[in-house]
Design an enzyme around this catalytic site. Structure first.
Site, short mmCIF file in Angstrom:
data_model
loop_
_atom_site.label_atom_id
_atom_site.label_comp_id
_atom_site.label_asym_id
_atom_site.label_seq_id
_atom_site.Cartn_x
_atom_site.Cartn_y
_atom_site.Cartn_z
N GLY A 172 0.83 -1.19 0.00
CA GLY A 172 0.00 0.00 0.00
C GLY A 172 0.86 1.24 0.00
CD GLU A 188 0.54 2.51 3.42
OE1 GLU A 188 0.89 3.72 3.34
OE2 GLU A 188 1.36 1.58 3.32
CG ASP A 230 9.09 8.64 15.24
OD1 ASP A 230 9.71 9.45 15.96
OD2 ASP A 230 8.49 7.64 15.71
N1 ARG Z 1 3.93 0.69 2.39
C1 ARG Z 1 4.31 -0.50 3.11
C2 ARG Z 1 4.71 -1.58 2.10
O1 ARG Z 1 4.04 -1.76 1.10
C3 ARG Z 1 3.19 -0.98 4.00
C4 ARG Z 1 3.63 -1.91 5.04
C5 ARG Z 1 2.48 -2.41 5.87
N2 ARG Z 1 2.91 -3.46 6.77
C6 ARG Z 1 2.09 -4.43 7.24
N3 ARG Z 1 2.57 -5.32 8.07
N4 ARG Z 1 0.87 -4.53 6.88
O2 ARG Z 1 5.70 -2.25 2.28
ZN ZN Z 2 4.65 3.31 5.50
#
Ligand code: ARG
Ligand code: ZN
Length: 254
Positions: free
Chosen positions: A124, A164, A186
Site C-alpha cells: 500500500g 497507511e 519520526d
Molecule cells: N507501504 C508498506 C509496504 O508496502 C506498507 C507496510 C504495511 N505493513 C504491514 N505489516 N501490513 O511495504
Molecule cells: Zn509506510
C-alpha cells in the site's frame, strides 16, 4: 479536541480480474479493523510489553462507509470500476479514470481508499496531508485489505490500511526513514530511536541505537512487522494526528 472524529470513507475497488473485485464483506472487515485499531480496542493490544503499555494511545477516530455521495444521493460508500490495467504502481494512475483508475470523491469530505492490484509486492501507499486533492488518500493491494476473501497471510489482518492511514494523518515511519542509521526521526518523542524497519514477527526486546533495555517499539503500526505483530499507536503519534485534524485535515472535524 473534544470527542471522537467520524471519518466518512469511500472505497474505490478497481479490478482487472474478477478476484480483484473484492466483496462488500471484505470491505466491511477492513472497516471493523480500523474501528478497533484507532480506538485501542483491538484485542491483540495485550501483546504490548509492560514497558510500553503506558504509551498506548486512543486516536479517537472512527471510520464509516459514506452514506451520502458527493451529489447528496444515497450510497454504500463503495465504487466498482473494471480496468484494463493488470497492475498498478505508486504513480497514482489508480486515482484517475483517465489512467485506468477511479476518480476521488472530494478529499476534504471523504477519505478515499483505492483497492487494486499493486505490482512488485507493494502492500500500500499513502499521501501525507497538504498534497494535491486529486491524489489524496490511500491505496491498498487487494491481498492486504480486510481480513477475509482475498486477504493473504501475513498481511491479512487489515493492518496495512491502519499503517497507511497513519501516514494520511501525518505519522512517519517509526525508524525515521534513514535506512538503518540512528539519525532519522519520526518527530515523536515517546517512540525510542530505532535504526531501521523491523520485519516479520520480532521478539521483545529488539535493541538498536543504544535504546536498551526496552529497545524498539516494533509492535507499533508504523513499523514494518507482520500484521499480527503491529498493535498500537503511541501517545506522541496521536499528538501528530491531533495536530493534523486541527490543521490540514480540519474539514473532517464537525
Ligand atoms: N507501504 C508498506 C509496504 O508496502 C506498507 C507496510 C504495511 N505493513 C504491514 N505489516 N501490513 O511495504
Ligand atoms: Zn509506510
Amino acid at each position: 479536541r473534544q470527542g471522537v472524529v467520524q471519518i466518512p470513507v469511500v472505497v474505490h475497488v478497481v479490478w482487472n480480474t474478477a478476484q480483484q473485485n473484492i466483496s462488500d464483506a471484505q470491505i466491511q472487515s477492513q472497516m471493523d479493523v480500523l474501528n478497533l485499531d484507532f480506538r485501542e480496542k483491538n484485542p491483540d493490544i495485550s501483546q504490548v510489553p509492560a514497558a510500553f503499555q503506558g504509551l498506548i494511545a486512543d486516536a479517537r477516530v472512527e471510520f464509516f462507509l459514506a452514506s451520502r455521495a458527493p451529489d447528496g444521493g444515497p450510497t454504500q460508500g463503495i465504487t466498482r470500476t473494471q480496468t484494463n490495467t493488470a497492475s498498478f504502481q505508486s504513480d497514482d494512475r489508480v486515482k484517475s479514470q483517465a489512467t485506468g483508475g477511479a476518480d476521488p470523491w472530494p478529499a476534504d469530505r471523504y477519505l478515499n481508499l483505492w483497492v487494486c492490484n499493486l505490482a512488485g509486492g507493494l502492500l500500500g501507499y499513502a499521501q501525507f496531508p497538504g498534497g494535491p486533492a486529486a491524489t489524496d488518500g490511500v491505496v491498498i493491494t487487494y491481498t492486504a485489505f480486510g481480513t477475509t476473501g482475498t486477504a493473504a497471510a501475513p498481511f491479512n489482518l487489515g493492518r496495512t490500511t491502519t499503517h497507511e492511514i497513519g501516514h494520511w494523518f501525518n505519522m512517519y515511519h517509526i525508524w525515521g526513514d534513514d535506512g538503518t542509521g540512528c539519525k532519522g526521526s519520526d518527530e515523536v518523542l515517546d517512540t525510542p530511536n530505532q535504526a531501521g524497519p523491523n520485519t516479520g514477527v520480532p521478539n521483545f526486546p529488539c535493541i538498536s541505537c543504544n535504546n536498551g533495555p526496552n529497545g524498539d517499539m516494533f509492535m507499533n503500526y508504523m513499523d514494518y512487522v507482520d500484521d499480527l505483530s503491529m498493535v498500537m499507536f503511541s501517545l506522541g503519534q496521536v499528538e501528530r494526528l491531533d495536530a493534523c485534524l486541527d490543521g490540514p485535515r480540519q474539514s473532517f472535524v464537525t
